[in-house]
Motif scaffolding. Structure first.
Motif, PDB file in Angstrom:
ATOM      1  N   TRP A 167      -6.901  -2.754  -3.740  1.00  0.00           N
ATOM      2  CA  TRP A 167      -7.200  -1.405  -4.226  1.00  0.00           C
ATOM      3  C   TRP A 167      -5.997  -0.476  -4.068  1.00  0.00           C
ATOM      4  O   TRP A 167      -5.725   0.357  -4.919  1.00  0.00           O
ATOM      5  N   LEU A 168      -5.227  -0.638  -2.976  1.00  0.00           N
ATOM      6  CA  LEU A 168      -4.120   0.274  -2.679  1.00  0.00           C
ATOM      7  C   LEU A 168      -2.820  -0.080  -3.393  1.00  0.00           C
ATOM      8  O   LEU A 168      -2.083   0.819  -3.801  1.00  0.00           O
ATOM      9  N   PRO A 220      -1.953  -1.291  -6.406  1.00  0.00           N
ATOM     10  CA  PRO A 220      -1.714  -0.702  -7.731  1.00  0.00           C
ATOM     11  C   PRO A 220      -1.475   0.808  -7.681  1.00  0.00           C
ATOM     12  O   PRO A 220      -0.682   1.335  -8.465  1.00  0.00           O
ATOM     13  N   HIS A 221      -2.131   1.493  -6.768  1.00  0.00           N
ATOM     14  CA  HIS A 221      -1.940   2.939  -6.627  1.00  0.00           C
ATOM     15  C   HIS A 221      -0.489   3.252  -6.242  1.00  0.00           C
ATOM     16  O   HIS A 221       0.161   4.102  -6.850  1.00  0.00           O
ATOM     17  N   PHE A 222       0.030   2.554  -5.236  1.00  0.00           N
ATOM     18  CA  PHE A 222       1.398   2.790  -4.795  1.00  0.00           C
ATOM     19  C   PHE A 222       2.405   2.331  -5.852  1.00  0.00           C
ATOM     20  O   PHE A 222       3.447   2.958  -6.042  1.00  0.00           O
ATOM     21  N   ARG A 223       2.106   1.223  -6.541  1.00  0.00           N
ATOM     22  CA  ARG A 223       3.001   0.752  -7.590  1.00  0.00           C
ATOM     23  C   ARG A 223       3.078   1.771  -8.722  1.00  0.00           C
ATOM     24  O   ARG A 223       4.156   2.048  -9.245  1.00  0.00           O
ATOM     25  N   ARG A 224       1.943   2.360  -9.084  1.00  0.00           N
ATOM     26  CA  ARG A 224       1.917   3.367 -10.148  1.00  0.00           C
ATOM     27  C   ARG A 224       2.735   4.590  -9.752  1.00  0.00           C
ATOM     28  O   ARG A 224       3.514   5.113 -10.538  1.00  0.00           O
ATOM     29  N   ARG A 225       2.563   5.052  -8.513  1.00  0.00           N
ATOM     30  CA  ARG A 225       3.331   6.206  -8.031  1.00  0.00           C
ATOM     31  C   ARG A 225       4.827   5.917  -8.081  1.00  0.00           C
ATOM     32  O   ARG A 225       5.625   6.752  -8.506  1.00  0.00           O
ATOM     33  N   ARG A 226       5.227   4.717  -7.646  1.00  0.00           N
ATOM     34  CA  ARG A 226       6.644   4.351  -7.643  1.00  0.00           C
ATOM     35  C   ARG A 226       7.185   4.278  -9.069  1.00  0.00           C
ATOM     36  O   ARG A 226       8.274   4.787  -9.362  1.00  0.00           O
TER      37      ARG A 226
END
Length: 65
Positions: free
Chosen positions: A29-30, A32-38
């Motif tokens: 869950w986490l 993809p969130h961090f990858r999107r932000r990066r």
């Protein structure tokens, strides 16, 4: 209740399996969130560099003249 948590003597295998499952679920869950932000940050930086490059091409520096 104790029998449920003991899992018929297999609690040492069952509860860690649940723990690993929830850790993987949380990571799933986490990440993809961090990858999107990066990726969004890198894209903004790339656009800013391109804009700066275009700005320099439009208005050449007076120091080089």
């Amino acid at each position: 209740m104790h029998a449920f948590f003991a899992m018929g003597g297999y609690a040492a295998y069952v509860w860690p399996a649940y723990g690993v499952f929830f850790i993987v679920l949380l990571a799933d869950w986490l990440v993809p969130h961090f990858r999107r932000r990066r990726l969004l940050r890198e894209l903004r930086e790339r656009i800013a560099r391109q804009d700066a490059r275009k700005e320099r091409a439009i208005r050449p520096s007076t120091a080089s003249s």
